[in-house]
Design a protein around this motif. Sequence first.
Motif, PDB file in Angstrom:
ATOM      1  N   SER A 119       0.840  -1.195   0.000  1.00 55.55           N
ATOM      2  CA  SER A 119       0.000   0.000   0.000  1.00 55.55           C
ATOM      3  C   SER A 119       0.877   1.248   0.000  1.00 55.55           C
ATOM      4  O   SER A 119       2.100   1.171   0.107  1.00 55.55           O
ATOM      5  CB  SER A 119      -0.934  -0.007   1.220  1.00 55.55           C
ATOM      6  N   ALA A 120       0.224   2.384  -0.116  1.00 51.79           N
ATOM      7  CA  ALA A 120       0.883   3.689  -0.059  1.00 51.79           C
ATOM      8  C   ALA A 120      -0.198   4.746   0.084  1.00 51.79           C
ATOM      9  O   ALA A 120      -1.396   4.447  -0.004  1.00 51.79           O
ATOM     10  CB  ALA A 120       1.742   3.937  -1.294  1.00 51.79           C
ATOM     11  N   ASP A 121       0.207   5.976   0.270  1.00 54.42           N
ATOM     12  CA  ASP A 121      -0.735   7.075   0.463  1.00 54.42           C
ATOM     13  C   ASP A 121      -1.786   7.102  -0.641  1.00 54.42           C
ATOM     14  O   ASP A 121      -1.460   7.034  -1.832  1.00 54.42           O
ATOM     15  CB  ASP A 121       0.031   8.404   0.485  1.00 54.42           C
ATOM     16  N   ALA A 122      -3.061   7.206  -0.247  1.00 57.35           N
ATOM     17  CA  ALA A 122      -4.155   7.242  -1.221  1.00 57.35           C
ATOM     18  C   ALA A 122      -5.326   8.098  -0.750  1.00 57.35           C
ATOM     19  O   ALA A 122      -6.167   8.484  -1.569  1.00 57.35           O
ATOM     20  CB  ALA A 122      -4.653   5.822  -1.521  1.00 57.35           C
ATOM     21  N   ASP A 123      -5.407   8.378   0.524  1.00 52.03           N
ATOM     22  CA  ASP A 123      -6.512   9.170   1.056  1.00 52.03           C
ATOM     23  C   ASP A 123      -6.461  10.580   0.458  1.00 52.03           C
ATOM     24  O   ASP A 123      -5.428  11.244   0.536  1.00 52.03           O
ATOM     25  CB  ASP A 123      -6.379   9.245   2.576  1.00 52.03           C
ATOM     26  N   PRO A 124      -7.558  11.072  -0.145  1.00 50.66           N
ATOM     27  CA  PRO A 124      -7.539  12.439  -0.676  1.00 50.66           C
ATOM     28  C   PRO A 124      -7.191  13.482   0.383  1.00 50.66           C
ATOM     29  O   PRO A 124      -6.659  14.545   0.055  1.00 50.66           O
ATOM     30  CB  PRO A 124      -8.963  12.637  -1.191  1.00 50.66           C
ATOM     31  N   ALA A 125      -7.459  13.170   1.649  1.00 44.06           N
ATOM     32  CA  ALA A 125      -7.124  14.103   2.718  1.00 44.06           C
ATOM     33  C   ALA A 125      -5.620  14.249   2.890  1.00 44.06           C
ATOM     34  O   ALA A 125      -5.149  15.229   3.496  1.00 44.06           O
ATOM     35  CB  ALA A 125      -7.756  13.637   4.032  1.00 44.06           C
ATOM     36  N   SER A 126      -4.854  13.317   2.393  1.00 39.84           N
ATOM     37  CA  SER A 126      -3.386  13.427   2.402  1.00 39.84           C
ATOM     38  C   SER A 126      -2.885  13.124   0.988  1.00 39.84           C
ATOM     39  O   SER A 126      -1.933  12.382   0.786  1.00 39.84           O
ATOM     40  CB  SER A 126      -2.769  12.441   3.400  1.00 39.84           C
ATOM     41  N   GLY A 127      -3.578  13.709   0.007  1.00 43.72           N
ATOM     42  CA  GLY A 127      -3.409  13.301  -1.389  1.00 43.72           C
ATOM     43  C   GLY A 127      -2.210  13.894  -2.098  1.00 43.72           C
ATOM     44  O   GLY A 127      -1.273  14.416  -1.488  1.00 43.72           O
ATOM     45  N   TYR A 128      -2.262  13.819  -3.420  1.00 40.60           N
ATOM     46  CA  TYR A 128      -1.151  14.165  -4.289  1.00 40.60           C
ATOM     47  C   TYR A 128      -1.460  15.447  -5.057  1.00 40.60           C
ATOM     48  O   TYR A 128      -2.579  15.650  -5.540  1.00 40.60           O
ATOM     49  CB  TYR A 128      -0.909  13.049  -5.305  1.00 40.60           C
ATOM     50  N   ALA A 129      -0.454  16.292  -5.210  1.00 38.22           N
ATOM     51  CA  ALA A 129      -0.590  17.473  -6.052  1.00 38.22           C
ATOM     52  C   ALA A 129      -0.611  17.041  -7.511  1.00 38.22           C
ATOM     53  O   ALA A 129       0.221  16.262  -7.953  1.00 38.22           O
ATOM     54  CB  ALA A 129       0.575  18.422  -5.810  1.00 38.22           C
ATOM     55  N   VAL A 130      -1.594  17.539  -8.265  1.00 44.10           N
ATOM     56  CA  VAL A 130      -1.745  17.203  -9.682  1.00 44.10           C
ATOM     57  C   VAL A 130      -2.039  18.493 -10.436  1.00 44.10           C
ATOM     58  O   VAL A 130      -2.692  19.405  -9.891  1.00 44.10           O
ATOM     59  CB  VAL A 130      -2.885  16.181  -9.892  1.00 44.10           C
ATOM     60  N   TYR A 131      -1.570  18.579 -11.658  1.00 48.14           N
ATOM     61  CA  TYR A 131      -1.936  19.701 -12.524  1.00 48.14           C
ATOM     62  C   TYR A 131      -2.756  19.163 -13.680  1.00 48.14           C
ATOM     63  O   TYR A 131      -2.274  18.349 -14.473  1.00 48.14           O
ATOM     64  CB  TYR A 131      -0.702  20.442 -13.055  1.00 48.14           C
ATOM     65  N   CYS A 132      -4.016  19.610 -13.771  1.00 46.74           N
ATOM     66  CA  CYS A 132      -4.927  19.139 -14.820  1.00 46.74           C
ATOM     67  C   CYS A 132      -5.906  20.248 -15.159  1.00 46.74           C
ATOM     68  O   CYS A 132      -6.519  20.830 -14.258  1.00 46.74           O
ATOM     69  CB  CYS A 132      -5.683  17.892 -14.347  1.00 46.74           C
ATOM     70  N   THR A 133      -6.057  20.543 -16.449  1.00 46.98           N
ATOM     71  CA  THR A 133      -6.992  21.581 -16.885  1.00 46.98           C
ATOM     72  C   THR A 133      -8.089  21.035 -17.790  1.00 46.98           C
ATOM     73  O   THR A 133      -8.835  21.808 -18.399  1.00 46.98           O
ATOM     74  CB  THR A 133      -6.246  22.690 -17.652  1.00 46.98           C
ATOM     75  N   VAL A 134      -8.229  19.714 -17.899  1.00 52.78           N
ATOM     76  CA  VAL A 134      -9.208  19.108 -18.800  1.00 52.78           C
ATOM     77  C   VAL A 134     -10.596  19.234 -18.176  1.00 52.78           C
ATOM     78  O   VAL A 134     -10.930  18.536 -17.209  1.00 52.78           O
ATOM     79  CB  VAL A 134      -8.871  17.629 -19.079  1.00 52.78           C
ATOM     80  N   ALA A 135     -11.415  20.119 -18.734  1.00 58.53           N
ATOM     81  CA  ALA A 135     -12.738  20.387 -18.162  1.00 58.53           C
ATOM     82  C   ALA A 135     -13.616  19.144 -18.167  1.00 58.53           C
ATOM     83  O   ALA A 135     -14.390  18.912 -17.228  1.00 58.53           O
ATOM     84  CB  ALA A 135     -13.419  21.522 -18.937  1.00 58.53           C
ATOM     85  N   ALA A 136     -13.510  18.313 -19.209  1.00 59.92           N
ATOM     86  CA  ALA A 136     -14.336  17.105 -19.302  1.00 59.92           C
ATOM     87  C   ALA A 136     -14.041  16.136 -18.180  1.00 59.92           C
ATOM     88  O   ALA A 136     -14.856  15.258 -17.878  1.00 59.92           O
ATOM     89  CB  ALA A 136     -14.104  16.422 -20.655  1.00 59.92           C
ATOM     90  N   SER A 137     -12.886  16.290 -17.550  1.00 55.34           N
ATOM     91  CA  SER A 137     -12.489  15.407 -16.458  1.00 55.34           C
ATOM     92  C   SER A 137     -12.726  16.049 -15.096  1.00 55.34           C
ATOM     93  O   SER A 137     -12.312  15.519 -14.075  1.00 55.34           O
ATOM     94  CB  SER A 137     -11.006  15.039 -16.610  1.00 55.34           C
ATOM     95  N   GLY A 138     -13.399  17.191 -15.088  1.00 55.08           N
ATOM     96  CA  GLY A 138     -13.706  17.860 -13.833  1.00 55.08           C
ATOM     97  C   GLY A 138     -12.555  18.667 -13.265  1.00 55.08           C
ATOM     98  O   GLY A 138     -12.583  19.043 -12.085  1.00 55.08           O
TER      99      GLY A 138
END
Length: 606
Positions: free
Chosen positions: A454-473
């Motif tokens: 396992s590894a970190d997965a909880d959104p409360a301790s989540g990962y920084a992501v860069y995404c601008t795709v509107a269709a993906s929210g």
Amino acid sequence: MKHRLMQALWLWVVAAVVLGAAIAGVSIMAHAQSDQRVPMVGQTVPLLKQAKKVGEVNAGQTLNLSIGLRLQNEDVLLQLLQNVYNPHSAQYHHFLTPQQFADQFSPTLEQRQQVVDYLHNQSLAVDGVASNGLLVNAHGTAAQVEAAFQVQVHQYQLGSHAFYANANAPTIPAFLSTVILSVGGLDNSVQLHPLTRQVPTPRAGFAQPELAGAYDINPLYQAGVQGKGQTVAVFELDGYQPADISQFATEHHISQPSLSNVLVDGYDGSANAGAIEAELDIEVLNEIAPQAQQLVYEGPNSTQGVNDTYNRIVTDNQAQVVSVSWGECETQSGAAELQTLDGIFKQAAAQGISIFSASGDSGAYDCNDQNLAVDSPASDPYVTGVGGTNLQLGNGGTYGSESAWSSPTDTQRSPNGAGGGGGLSNTFSKPTWQVAPGVDNQYSNGMREVPDVSADADPASGYAVYCTVAASGCPSSGDVTVGGTSAAAPLWAGSAVLINDFLQQHGQQRVGWVNPLLYQLANSQQTYAPFHDVTSGNNLYYSADANYDLATGLGSPDVYNIARDGINGAPTGNAPDPTPTVVVAPTDTPVVTTTPVQSPATNAQP
């Protein structure tokens, strides 16, 4: 004399009649045998138990089929895999090439031709046969497919979900029952899901400094171990925006990745609803193994697309590590499809390929109902299932603590909440190598146990992501925090890339299929502790306890320690510390090339 001649002639006539009758009988029996049909096991559609039939499928609608064929000499293959991953065997780490695998274990050319001939005789168009012979792609109208496999395909409704499916199990000629394993494409009742959880309000998620500090990766970076010369395949059922990947690297001061897209089954590479998944995977892999080459395999989200994309990764044999963040619960996948994928994953293991797959985001209830279930492909024994935790940092950005990820109030997908997938397979038996303290527990029933790690997965301790795709929210600002076991899987995959780099710099072979090694590490005292044992929390049903558990597996990685423990190609030995060198500076832009592939099943024709 004349009498004897007449008698001999009469005997010849009688013999001819008897022989003719015998030949006719054999012909009739052969014809009857060729007409005899057998139903296929594991090919009913589970959702039909809950769905309502709403009509007939359009007879002229095109159905795209993925016919799975059986491996040959499977007992020999299982013994070979045992030897290839036994440090005391003369075959240890003698990985096969795709051609060697096909020569020994693929269906014969004659068997492939039998399937192709049958499909042609049923007026179905054969689009191609995979180079390893494990998949045959075909298509035809719904009416042609119904006649070929003696099924009725109807339209169904389950809540807001509309789909078509076969009402009964398909049948095939008896003489093909030892060749054909599955007939995929008779329904579109399920699609694989990206296993991500997005935080509604963007916040600063963990990035390379935090992840490398928590999981003890920095000593490898300081030694110049960053994945140079390594290749990782990224399994995707959607596209991504290259500009997002570039901006992420720029913001986080890491090297721009070298990306190559492999487009499978005519997929156009466009970024749609699942783009955030692809961007999460690529960005996490780039953080963890910044100098590795990434091959991004993108296929349609259909049975044919899924099978072909996995098979293309394996038969290309370009990547040593595969990251998978898409899945579906075992029950809804169906046993026949699971066995078809299992053959592909066995080939990956024989070729020395590590596959890391997210274990699911619905905790112990992967089918998103009240029944305990686990996720595919994480449940396959030849895949490393990666579960989820909540990570808390210690002083100075080092490892602090972890608990099993469990969010009972997050019911977006499952009525029981969100959490790291884990539990007992309903399809695969517990493999012989799955032995470690805690594996035999109160829930054990002889079946494969998930997750492995396992590894970190909880959104409360989540990962920084860069995404601008509107269709993906994704927000127009681009910065967002994402969790889910789909983030933990590329973290482990990237870590395996670094471990391979480290081992090869010390004259050792890559780890290959990593599951036996992971359990060997846990099953004996190591010089360097390979895992952080997670002992608190639960995944909505199973508790995290000391040693192995069904919520977090063996625990999260201490990457540097695993690399040192494995330096001798076995789970023992004292490894020297690597010599520190200068970390490479980032480049300006990501390099993206594209390799369009209309169908991975056109590589070979029988």
